[in-house]
Each structure stands twice: as structure tokens, then as C-alpha cells.
Design a protein around this motif. Structure first.
Motif, PDB file in Angstrom:
ATOM      1  N   GLU A 208      41.206  38.017  47.152  1.00 51.68           N
ATOM      2  CA  GLU A 208      40.385  38.836  46.445  1.00 51.68           C
ATOM      3  C   GLU A 208      39.000  37.917  46.067  1.00 51.68           C
ATOM      4  O   GLU A 208      37.839  38.176  46.395  1.00 51.68           O
ATOM      5  N   SER A 209      39.277  36.510  45.628  1.00 49.93           N
ATOM      6  CA  SER A 209      38.295  35.568  45.201  1.00 49.93           C
ATOM      7  C   SER A 209      37.381  35.242  46.344  1.00 49.93           C
ATOM      8  O   SER A 209      36.415  35.131  46.397  1.00 49.93           O
ATOM      9  N   TYR A 210      38.111  35.107  47.561  1.00 51.06           N
ATOM     10  CA  TYR A 210      37.471  34.375  48.602  1.00 51.06           C
ATOM     11  C   TYR A 210      36.738  35.508  49.389  1.00 51.06           C
ATOM     12  O   TYR A 210      35.263  35.349  49.686  1.00 51.06           O
ATOM     13  N   PHE A 211      37.003  36.814  49.419  1.00 50.81           N
ATOM     14  CA  PHE A 211      36.181  38.017  49.601  1.00 50.81           C
ATOM     15  C   PHE A 211      34.964  38.172  48.658  1.00 50.81           C
ATOM     16  O   PHE A 211      33.814  38.260  49.169  1.00 50.81           O
ATOM     17  N   GLN A 212      35.103  37.979  47.577  1.00 52.61           N
ATOM     18  CA  GLN A 212      34.082  38.204  46.579  1.00 52.61           C
ATOM     19  C   GLN A 212      33.070  37.026  46.416  1.00 52.61           C
ATOM     20  O   GLN A 212      31.848  37.314  46.235  1.00 52.61           O
ATOM     21  N   GLU A 213      33.262  35.937  46.954  1.00 54.18           N
ATOM     22  CA  GLU A 213      32.083  34.968  47.250  1.00 54.18           C
ATOM     23  C   GLU A 213      31.554  35.163  48.544  1.00 54.18           C
ATOM     24  O   GLU A 213      30.478  34.435  48.565  1.00 54.18           O
ATOM     25  N   ARG A 214      31.749  35.941  49.266  1.00 51.46           N
ATOM     26  CA  ARG A 214      30.817  36.341  50.583  1.00 51.46           C
ATOM     27  C   ARG A 214      29.767  37.393  49.924  1.00 51.46           C
ATOM     28  O   ARG A 214      30.405  38.368  49.897  1.00 51.46           O
ATOM     29  N   GLU A 215      28.656  36.983  50.143  1.00 47.76           N
ATOM     30  CA  GLU A 215      27.606  37.980  49.795  1.00 47.76           C
ATOM     31  C   GLU A 215      27.526  39.421  50.721  1.00 47.76           C
ATOM     32  O   GLU A 215      27.168  40.404  50.222  1.00 47.76           O
ATOM     33  N   GLU A 216      27.805  39.226  51.975  1.00 46.22           N
ATOM     34  CA  GLU A 216      27.929  40.483  52.823  1.00 46.22           C
ATOM     35  C   GLU A 216      28.940  41.106  52.487  1.00 46.22           C
ATOM     36  O   GLU A 216      28.827  42.422  53.051  1.00 46.22           O
ATOM     37  N   LEU A 217      29.798  41.030  51.454  1.00 44.22           N
ATOM     38  CA  LEU A 217      30.884  42.028  51.188  1.00 44.22           C
ATOM     39  C   LEU A 217      30.629  42.485  49.755  1.00 44.22           C
ATOM     40  O   LEU A 217      31.726  43.026  49.327  1.00 44.22           O
ATOM     41  N   ASP A 218      29.448  42.539  49.267  1.00 43.37           N
ATOM     42  CA  ASP A 218      29.149  42.911  47.767  1.00 43.37           C
ATOM     43  C   ASP A 218      29.260  44.306  47.829  1.00 43.37           C
ATOM     44  O   ASP A 218      29.527  44.982  46.687  1.00 43.37           O
ATOM     45  N   HIS A 219      29.018  44.981  48.746  1.00 38.38           N
ATOM     46  CA  HIS A 219      29.216  46.433  48.795  1.00 38.38           C
ATOM     47  C   HIS A 219      30.559  47.203  48.755  1.00 38.38           C
ATOM     48  O   HIS A 219      30.587  48.113  48.885  1.00 38.38           O
ATOM     49  N   LEU A 220      31.680  46.192  48.790  1.00 37.42           N
ATOM     50  CA  LEU A 220      33.035  46.659  48.870  1.00 37.42           C
ATOM     51  C   LEU A 220      33.424  46.672  47.324  1.00 37.42           C
ATOM     52  O   LEU A 220      33.109  45.724  46.841  1.00 37.42           O
ATOM     53  N   ASN A 221      34.601  47.403  47.149  1.00 42.60           N
ATOM     54  CA  ASN A 221      35.270  47.493  45.988  1.00 42.60           C
ATOM     55  C   ASN A 221      36.824  47.126  46.227  1.00 42.60           C
ATOM     56  O   ASN A 221      37.691  47.760  46.737  1.00 42.60           O
ATOM     57  N   PHE A 222      36.785  45.730  45.641  1.00 40.74           N
ATOM     58  CA  PHE A 222      38.304  45.431  45.760  1.00 40.74           C
ATOM     59  C   PHE A 222      39.202  45.532  44.671  1.00 40.74           C
ATOM     60  O   PHE A 222      38.900  45.617  43.415  1.00 40.74           O
ATOM     61  N   ILE A 223      40.388  45.902  44.968  1.00 40.52           N
ATOM     62  CA  ILE A 223      41.359  46.050  43.751  1.00 40.52           C
ATOM     63  C   ILE A 223      42.807  45.363  44.193  1.00 40.52           C
ATOM     64  O   ILE A 223      43.039  45.577  45.342  1.00 40.52           O
ATOM     65  N   THR A 224      43.275  44.502  43.171  1.00 33.70           N
ATOM     66  CA  THR A 224      44.316  43.691  43.248  1.00 33.70           C
ATOM     67  C   THR A 224      45.790  44.260  42.754  1.00 33.70           C
ATOM     68  O   THR A 224      45.368  44.829  41.619  1.00 33.70           O
ATOM     69  N   LYS A 225      46.747  44.018  43.262  1.00 32.48           N
ATOM     70  CA  LYS A 225      48.057  44.486  42.583  1.00 32.48           C
ATOM     71  C   LYS A 225      49.171  43.457  43.205  1.00 32.48           C
ATOM     72  O   LYS A 225      49.196  43.159  44.392  1.00 32.48           O
ATOM     73  N   GLY A 226      50.089  43.012  42.166  1.00 34.54           N
ATOM     74  CA  GLY A 226      51.205  42.250  42.692  1.00 34.54           C
ATOM     75  C   GLY A 226      52.540  43.009  42.356  1.00 34.54           C
ATOM     76  O   GLY A 226      52.744  43.440  41.307  1.00 34.54           O
ATOM     77  N   PHE A 227      53.195  43.295  43.529  1.00 42.92           N
ATOM     78  CA  PHE A 227      54.425  43.874  43.495  1.00 42.92           C
ATOM     79  C   PHE A 227      55.635  43.152  43.299  1.00 42.92           C
ATOM     80  O   PHE A 227      56.931  43.725  43.434  1.00 42.92           O
ATOM     81  N   GLY A 228      55.642  41.757  43.534  1.00 41.65           N
ATOM     82  CA  GLY A 228      56.634  41.031  43.666  1.00 41.65           C
ATOM     83  C   GLY A 228      57.659  41.541  44.782  1.00 41.65           C
ATOM     84  O   GLY A 228      57.244  41.548  45.751  1.00 41.65           O
ATOM     85  N   GLU A 229      58.973  41.722  44.342  1.00 41.83           N
ATOM     86  CA  GLU A 229      59.953  41.852  45.317  1.00 41.83           C
ATOM     87  C   GLU A 229      60.215  43.662  45.417  1.00 41.83           C
ATOM     88  O   GLU A 229      61.329  43.624  45.945  1.00 41.83           O
ATOM     89  N   THR A 230      59.470  44.313  44.700  1.00 39.44           N
ATOM     90  CA  THR A 230      59.840  45.598  44.572  1.00 39.44           C
ATOM     91  C   THR A 230      59.637  46.549  45.587  1.00 39.44           C
ATOM     92  O   THR A 230      60.207  47.802  45.803  1.00 39.44           O
ATOM     93  N   LYS A 231      58.842  46.074  46.786  1.00 39.74           N
ATOM     94  CA  LYS A 231      58.630  46.900  47.760  1.00 39.74           C
ATOM     95  C   LYS A 231      58.662  46.115  49.241  1.00 39.74           C
ATOM     96  O   LYS A 231      57.816  46.028  49.686  1.00 39.74           O
ATOM     97  N   PRO A 232      59.884  45.890  49.429  1.00 40.08           N
ATOM     98  CA  PRO A 232      60.319  44.976  50.734  1.00 40.08           C
ATOM     99  C   PRO A 232      60.028  45.975  51.928  1.00 40.08           C
ATOM    100  O   PRO A 232      60.225  47.104  51.994  1.00 40.08           O
ATOM    101  N   LEU A 233      59.463  45.502  52.974  1.00 34.92           N
ATOM    102  CA  LEU A 233      59.384  46.019  54.311  1.00 34.92           C
ATOM    103  C   LEU A 233      60.873  46.340  54.812  1.00 34.92           C
ATOM    104  O   LEU A 233      61.206  47.445  55.502  1.00 34.92           O
ATOM    105  N   VAL A 234      61.761  45.382  54.738  1.00 36.52           N
ATOM    106  CA  VAL A 234      63.008  45.445  55.253  1.00 36.52           C
ATOM    107  C   VAL A 234      64.049  44.809  54.441  1.00 36.52           C
ATOM    108  O   VAL A 234      63.555  44.276  53.257  1.00 36.52           O
ATOM    109  N   SER A 235      65.336  44.987  54.678  1.00 36.34           N
ATOM    110  CA  SER A 235      66.240  44.194  53.680  1.00 36.34           C
ATOM    111  C   SER A 235      66.091  42.935  53.672  1.00 36.34           C
ATOM    112  O   SER A 235      65.597  42.082  54.467  1.00 36.34           O
TER     113      SER A 235
END
Length: 215
Positions: free
Chosen positions: A165-192
């Protein structure tokens, strides 16, 4: 003597006359009942005919089609997923949203939440694609495998999502976007997490783009 016989004869005649009259009245009663029954049957028949005629008129009446107002259904958005040069990045469209799955080894070193230098080239390419979306919400989700302490994995996934998120927010051309961050750890695996190959798939940063207009 003759007067008594005559008087008795008159009484007998009167009794016979009365009896005949009663028989005639009795005989006439069934006729009257029959006539009454016939009249009732005729009235019922007339009533039945009137009902049948009414039903026939109702069936012949033009059918009225009810007006049904269907809700307006908007056509699905014509969303085109961006093309990313890195073949390891999975891009798909689901429910009018774009989902990018970026393996963590393209962005971070092992057990680290600092972006690698070569990772910035990939994020720069993704940023170029994000510029074309106006007023979009971008969710950045961090995920890990199940190795290690769950609370540590959750914190690591949050730190990695915030680094992107910090990388994107440093780019002025992306100021019109709304960024939301979440950390899920190991709770949402794609596979076993039963093999190292599968655990590598679960260690990822997921970007979900919700564009408010077509690209």
C-alpha cells in the motif's frame, strides 16, 4: 214409522255425499302437489340456465393481462483484466472485481516485510494498470502459510500488505484510488498446507480492484 226411515235415509245420503267429497279432495291433493313440484323444477331449471349463460358470458369476455413491472436490470460491466508480464501472477474477474494473486517471493524475502528492489518493477507495472481506473477501491490482502505462530503470521501478513500500500500511495498518479489493507495470516489458504509447493501458493499478496466505472 215412515218418517223415521226417511230421516235415516237422508242422514245416510249426507254421509255418503260427505265421504265422496273427501275422496275427491284427497284425490286432488296429489295433483296440486305435482303442479307445485313442476313449478319448483321449472324455477330451478331457469335459475340454472341463467347461471350457465352468465358463466358463458364470463368465458367469452376478453382476458385482462396483468401489468407486471420488472425491476431495471443493469447490464454487467465490461471489465477487462489487466495483462501482467510476470506469468506467476494470477489475474481473474469475479463479480465485477479484478483479483490479482501475487506470490510473496516476487515481493519479499523469506520472513521479511520489506519490498525487494526487483519487486518494485512488478508493482510499477501494476500501478500503470491501476491508473486507468477512476475512483476505484483497491483491497490489499496479505496471506501466509501455516508454518510458525499464528499471531506472528497474521502480523507479518499485515505488514506486507501495508508495504505494498505504501508503494502505491507514494505514486501521485494513484491518488484517486482508495486503498484498504488487511492481514489474514494463515486463515485463508488457497490449498492445503500439506506440501511445500502448496504452502508457497498460500504465501501471497492478493489485490482486489473494485472499479467504479469501466476501464
Amino acid at each position: 214409522m215412515y218418517q223415521k226411515k226417511f230421516f235415516f235415509f237422508v242422514i245416510v245420503l249426507m254421509m255418503l255425499f260427505t265421504a265422496c267429497s273427501d275422496q275427491e279432495e284427497t284425490a286432488r291433493e296429489p295433483d296440486n302437489q305435482e303442479e307445485t313440484r313442476v313449478e319448483v323444477d321449472m324455477e330451478e331449471s331457469q335459475t340454472h340456465d341463467e347461471e350457465e349463460q352468465k358463466k358463458a358470458e364470463e368465458n367469452d369476455a376478453p382476458m385482462t393481462i396483468p401489468e407486471i413491472s420488472a425491476p431495471d436490470v443493469s447490464p454487467p460491466k465490461n471489465i477487462q483484466p489487466p495483462e501482467i508480464s510476470a506469468p506467476e501472477v494470477s489475474v481473474s474477474v469475479e463479480n465485477d472485481s479484478i483479483i490479482m494473486e501475487v506470490p510473496d517471493d516476487l515481493l519479499f524475502d523469506f520472513d521479511d516485510a520489506t519490498l525487494r528492489e526487483d519487486a518494485k518493477d512488478l508493482l510499477a507495472e501494476i500501478s500503470k494498470e491501476l491508473e486507468d481506473y477512476s475512483e476505484a477501491d483497491v483491497e490489499i490482502h496479505g496471506h501466509t502459510d501455516n508454518q510458525g505462530d499464528p499471531s506472528y503470521n497474521k502480523r507479518l501478513s499485515e505488514d506486507r500488505a501495508k508495504a505494498v500500500e505504501s508503494y502505491f500511495q507514494e505514486r501521485e498518479e494513484l491518488d484517486h484510488l482508495n486503498f484498504i489493507t488487511k492481514g489474514f495470516g494463515e486463515t485463508k489458504p488457497l490449498v492445503s498446507n500439506d506440501t511445500e509447493e502448496n504452502r508457497a501458493k498460500n504465501r501471497r499478496v492478493e489485490m482486489i480492484i473494485h472499479p467504479n466505472d469501466d476501464k
